[in-house]
Scaffold this motif. Sequence first.
Motif, PDB file in Angstrom:
ATOM      1  N   ARG A 177       0.842  -1.197   0.000  1.00  0.00           N
ATOM      2  CA  ARG A 177       0.000   0.000   0.000  1.00  0.00           C
ATOM      3  C   ARG A 177       0.885   1.259   0.000  1.00  0.00           C
ATOM      4  O   ARG A 177       0.667   2.190  -0.786  1.00  0.00           O
ATOM      5  CB  ARG A 177      -0.884   0.013   1.234  1.00  0.00           C
ATOM      6  N   CYS A 179      -4.805   0.860  -8.109  1.00  0.00           N
ATOM      7  CA  CYS A 179      -5.529   0.623  -6.855  1.00  0.00           C
ATOM      8  C   CYS A 179      -6.395  -0.617  -6.966  1.00  0.00           C
ATOM      9  O   CYS A 179      -6.458  -1.435  -6.058  1.00  0.00           O
ATOM     10  CB  CYS A 179      -6.406   1.818  -6.500  1.00  0.00           C
ATOM     11  N   LEU A 200      -7.943   4.351  -2.023  1.00  0.00           N
ATOM     12  CA  LEU A 200      -6.622   4.954  -2.155  1.00  0.00           C
ATOM     13  C   LEU A 200      -6.610   6.058  -3.197  1.00  0.00           C
ATOM     14  O   LEU A 200      -5.935   7.064  -3.055  1.00  0.00           O
ATOM     15  CB  LEU A 200      -5.638   3.864  -2.575  1.00  0.00           C
TER      16      LEU A 200
END
Length: 382
Positions: free
Chosen positions: A37, A55, A108
Amino acid sequence: MTIFDKIRRTLQELGVSDAQGVESLFAELRKAAEHERAELVAGGAPQQAERDGLCKALRDRWLARKGGFLSQVDENWLKPASKELKPVVGKQFNKLRRFTASLEFEKLVEALPFQQETAPQMELPLGSGAGRPVPRDLTLPGLRRPLGSIHPVTRMQREIEDIFLRLGFWIESGPEIESTYYNFDALNIPESHPSRDDWDTLYIDSKTVLRTHTSPVQIRAMEKYGAPLYIIIPGKCYRHDNPDSTHSPMFHQIEGLAIDEDITFADLKGTLDFFAKMLFGEKVRTRFQPSFFPFTEPSGEVAVSCFVCDGQGCRVCKESGWIELMGCGMVHPQVLRNGGIDPEKYSGWAFGLGVDRFAMVKYDINDIQLFFQGDVRFLEQF
Ligand code: DAH
């Protein structure tokens, strides 16, 4: 063996038979998720669409029902686990699920710009009394800030400015909140003119408007500098227009003004023809047609032969072979007088053009609204 190899085997195959071994395997996996991440956040995929894709790919990699890391853990670690280990593995698996959910892979995309804004966090100055510094993992990759680009309208404006700067003009500006005197009266626009109507003009009060064009700066510059004067005036203008694909209540103009002794219409034609060739290419021709503006006499409209089809007719010139560029004319003697310049001694020419329209033609954009919506997917193409 990486953690991703390990989740393809059973605990038995890995030789893990106690709670501690299970816990450290899961810890390794959580760390890997966190790391991936962080890499994506830092990764600087500059295109929005590309980021969306990354993502989603990260989400699928971990959470896809078929073949995602979590489902592999379920298949290979949890299901075949021995009776004694199963409660531990189950508990750890739930913890992992909550943890990966908290990483919000899919959100995200929205998080990225904010991350870029706030990080890296600045150290507070010593003695600011702001408490303990926040511990940070300095081994994480740094955050890359995506570079912006020049807005297409600004780019067009600069291109036009550059041509006139080369000819010895300089750049002047004036207020966007303007008096009715400069916006209308000094430019020979009488009380009865439709452009003064409430339906065309945004009034602040009866004597103050959001300027409807850049022409008022002609008068301001004449008062300030006198003659001779060679200036262009870029800036924002405002009209009481409903937004559609060709109208915007705020738009951009560039005004040109040349005042000197013995300035004639030939100077106007020669300068604007040169300008059109610089901007659209050597082979374009210009066309001058009579028109009317209260502040010029005579007045004209300038068109350029279509730089795409060379006058044959195409989508860009709407099959006419010509593209309308601007209004222009010889400065009206009364306007010179209003600016404090003697029309017996000096004469001048002027023009006014719409920068947004130029940018639409040059970059083949069919909706003026795109310029002002701030959508990065549009803007990052320039
Ligand atoms: N001010 C005019 C408009 O907004 C454009 C214009 C036309 C400006 C002719 C000029 C000019 O200086 O000479 O429609």
